[in-house]
Write an enzyme that holds these catalytic residues in place. Structure first.
Site, PDB file in Angstrom:
ATOM      1  N   SER A  47       0.822  -1.211   0.000  1.00  0.00           N
ATOM      2  CA  SER A  47       0.000   0.000   0.000  1.00  0.00           C
ATOM      3  C   SER A  47       0.855   1.261   0.000  1.00  0.00           C
ATOM      4  CB  SER A  47      -0.915   0.012   1.229  1.00  0.00           C
ATOM      5  OG  SER A  47      -0.138   0.004   2.423  1.00  0.00           O
ATOM      6  N   LYS A  48       2.126   1.132   0.372  1.00  0.00           N
ATOM      7  CA  LYS A  48       2.995   2.306   0.475  1.00  0.00           C
ATOM      8  C   LYS A  48       3.314   2.926  -0.888  1.00  0.00           C
ATOM      9  CE  LYS A  48       3.382   2.146   4.975  1.00  0.00           C
ATOM     10  NZ  LYS A  48       2.786   3.180   5.838  1.00  0.00           N
TER      11      LYS A  48
END
Length: 346
Positions: A47-48
């Protein structure tokens, strides 16, 4: 003659729009419907990617980043990988201060992506000059033409998820989501996603997952940072020994804590039952769902979305290593699976 070729210009066009996948076997005995937002489908496998790309492009728009700039960040591994990947494509230098708690796999991946990596001791206070927070600040001060992403205290962290993850989940569930369960580290994912979802329907229950040894749950309940709560734990990217301003505690209804041991086993179980090869925090969020089920949180009409933040390949030397699991004493848990035997053909 010019031929039209359907191709992406680069990896960055693949960030976001990750799938929502129904959980079947692992959720078979739970009341309600359970869906995983599988962030391992991002090109950097977590998700980063979302926050790294959003913050870097905002810095470019504001003229803070330019040709030859250096990007510096504090990371447990995933944000660093995303920044390193984006830096390669955009032509920036990348320096990362990494917690020693990060898996060897993550650290090796960062170096493979051309980042300069400083490994800092995990179990020191946030204001210790050796902590990865302080090391990143020092490197920023010493490096001309650098920017410090500072995801823990950067409002753009949550804004990235407000503009992407939240709308995606709302659209994928056609607005029928009743619960969001997500891990909280920097707090950007849960805060930005929850803010968007609550604006659409304030009755959606948002539950944050915290680790034993972290201060977030008690701070949410009391407004007090209790340093007596802090002690070493193994899960990466979950919980904190400080209060990140990127976390919007107002949009989180409740926190629940999970253990290192149960989270590790649950991650392995997700892989073996759903075929989804997920990371340590994915096990944590699914373990939290089980605990919430025991507390009577869900009913047959519940539509629960859990966020699986990253891919299992980041944890081959940790939760997917039978030796590491045995070294932690994790195979001593009642009813835990035994290490798998490997048969060698002679």
């Amino acid at each position: 003659m010019e031929h039209k070729i359907n191709a992406y210009n680069n990896l960055l066009e693949l960030v976001g729009n990750t799938p929502l996948i129904k959980l079947n076997k692992i959720a078979a005995n739970l009341e309600g419907n359970f869906y995983a937002k599988v962030e391992g489908f991002n090109p950097g496998h977590s998700s980063k990617d979302r926050i790294a790309l959003y913050i870097i492009e905002e810095a470019e728009k504001r003229g803070i980043l330019g040709k030859g700039s250096t990007i510096i960040e504090t990371t447990s591994g995933n944000t660093g990988f995303s920044i390193a990947m984006i830096s390669i494509i955009k032509g920036y230098e990348c320096i990362l201060a990494v917690s020693s708690k990060s898996s060897k796999d993550k650290i090796d991946m960062l170096r493979s992506m051309g980042a300069k990596v400083y490994v800092c001791p995990a179990h020191v206070s946030a204001d210790d000059p050796r902590s990865y927070y302080e090391v990143a600040k020092r490197l920023h001060e010493e490096t001309e033409g650098s920017i410090y992403i500072n995801q823990y205290f950067n409002e753009l962290n949550a804004e990235a998820h407000y503009k992407s993850t939240g709308p995606e989940i709302w659209n994928q569930t056609n607005g029928h989501i009743t619960h969001l369960v997500a891990c909280s580290g920097t707090g950007g994912t849960i805060s930005g996603t929850a803010k968007y979802l609550k604006e659409q329907n304030p009755n959606i229950r948002v539950i944050g997952v915290d680790a034993y040894g972290s201060v977030l749950k008690k701070y949410h309940e009391t407004g007090e940072l209790d340093t007596k709560e802090i002690y070493p734990y193994r899960i990466e990217g979950l919980g904190k020994n400080l209060i990140p301003t990127a976390t919007n505690f107002r949009v989180i209804d409740e926190f629940i804590k999970v253990t290192d041991e149960e989270s590790a086993h649950t991650a392995r179980e997700i892989s073996r039952t759903e075929g989804l090869f997920v990371g340590y925090t994915s096990g944590a969020v699914m373990q939290a769902v089980r605990q919430l089920e025991e507390m009577g949180e869900f009913n047959k009409n519940s539509n629960v979305v859990v966020i699986f933040p990253d891919h299992g390949s980041r944890y081959m030397s940790k939760i997917y290593s039978d030796q590491w699991m045995a070294d932690q004493g994790f195979f001593d848990i009642k009813n835990a699976e035994e290490p798998q035997k490997i048969e060698f053909v002679k």
